[in-house]
Design a protein around this motif. Structure first.
Motif, mmCIF file in Angstrom:
data_model
loop_
_atom_site.group_PDB
_atom_site.id
_atom_site.type_symbol
_atom_site.label_atom_id
_atom_site.label_comp_id
_atom_site.label_asym_id
_atom_site.label_seq_id
_atom_site.Cartn_x
_atom_site.Cartn_y
_atom_site.Cartn_z
ATOM 1 N N THR A 28 0.846 -1.190 0.000
ATOM 2 C CA THR A 28 0.000 0.000 0.000
ATOM 3 C C THR A 28 0.880 1.239 0.000
ATOM 4 N N PHE A 29 0.376 2.293 -0.626
ATOM 5 C CA PHE A 29 1.157 3.521 -0.702
ATOM 6 C C PHE A 29 1.451 4.086 0.672
ATOM 7 N N GLY A 30 0.490 3.995 1.578
ATOM 8 C CA GLY A 30 0.690 4.468 2.935
ATOM 9 C C GLY A 30 1.266 5.871 2.971
ATOM 10 N N ASP A 31 2.413 6.017 3.626
ATOM 11 C CA ASP A 31 3.055 7.311 3.789
ATOM 12 C C ASP A 31 4.200 7.534 2.803
ATOM 13 N N PHE A 32 4.252 6.767 1.748
ATOM 14 C CA PHE A 32 5.351 6.923 0.788
ATOM 15 C C PHE A 32 5.087 8.074 -0.165
ATOM 16 N N ALA A 33 6.131 8.841 -0.453
ATOM 17 C CA ALA A 33 6.011 9.868 -1.476
ATOM 18 C C ALA A 33 5.833 9.196 -2.839
ATOM 19 N N VAL A 34 4.974 9.756 -3.651
ATOM 20 C CA VAL A 34 4.725 9.221 -4.980
ATOM 21 C C VAL A 34 4.855 10.359 -5.979
ATOM 22 N N ALA A 35 5.514 10.090 -7.067
ATOM 23 C CA ALA A 35 5.738 11.118 -8.077
ATOM 24 C C ALA A 35 5.425 10.578 -9.461
ATOM 25 N N TRP A 36 5.181 11.508 -10.357
ATOM 26 C CA TRP A 36 5.055 11.201 -11.771
ATOM 27 C C TRP A 36 6.247 11.789 -12.506
ATOM 28 N N PHE A 37 6.834 10.993 -13.360
ATOM 29 C CA PHE A 37 7.933 11.411 -14.213
ATOM 30 C C PHE A 37 7.513 11.193 -15.667
ATOM 31 N N SER A 49 5.511 15.944 -11.315
ATOM 32 C CA SER A 49 4.612 16.181 -10.203
ATOM 33 C C SER A 49 4.902 15.204 -9.085
ATOM 34 N N CYS A 50 4.601 15.650 -7.858
ATOM 35 C CA CYS A 50 4.841 14.816 -6.703
ATOM 36 C C CYS A 50 3.885 15.243 -5.598
ATOM 37 N N ILE A 51 3.574 14.296 -4.735
ATOM 38 C CA ILE A 51 2.732 14.624 -3.593
ATOM 39 C C ILE A 51 3.451 14.197 -2.315
#
Length: 124
Positions: A28-37, A49-51
């Motif tokens: 699960t994504f949980g608290d991991f930073a996720v970005a689009w490249f 983009s990143c959250i």
């Protein structure tokens, strides 16, 4: 198997819209930073983009600011990228990536899990 799965790419005319989705599989994504490249032919991969999971703040590259929106769907455990007013120069392979060591957006080298990529082609 732990992986990221992107979907939603395709061919669209200039000015059109697409919505990309990145789903977590095996975790699960949980608290991991996720970005689009994205990576266009002959060019380096760039973060667009990143959250930040710490406070929900977002980052956008200047090239997409005002046109793209990153969001999370906690119920589906996905991170989405809404792309509006698409331009031919947005044509690229788009990747989502997760940094499983941090909730903060960071540089490309810190992202340790990558999706397979999805092609976005914008015709003029």
């Amino acid at each position: 198997e732990v992986q990221l799965v992107e979907s939603g790419g395709g061919l669209v005319q200039s000015g059109g819209s697409l919505r990309l989705s990145c789903a977590a599989s095996g975790f699960t994504f949980g608290d991991f930073a996720v970005a689009w490249f994205r990576q266009a032919p002959g060019k380096e991969r760039e973060k667009i983009s990143c959250i930040n999971r710490s406070d929900g703040s977002t980052y956008y590259a200047d090239s997409v600011k005002g046109r793209f929106t990153i969001s999370t769907d906690n119920a589906k455990d996905t991170v989405n990228l809404q792309m509006n007013s698409l331009k031919p120069e947005d044509t690229a392979v788009y990747y989502c990536a997760a940094d499983r060591r941090s909730p903060y957006c960071s540089v490309l080298e810190w992202y340790d899990l990558w999706g397979q990529g999805t092609q976005v082609t914008v015709s003029s």
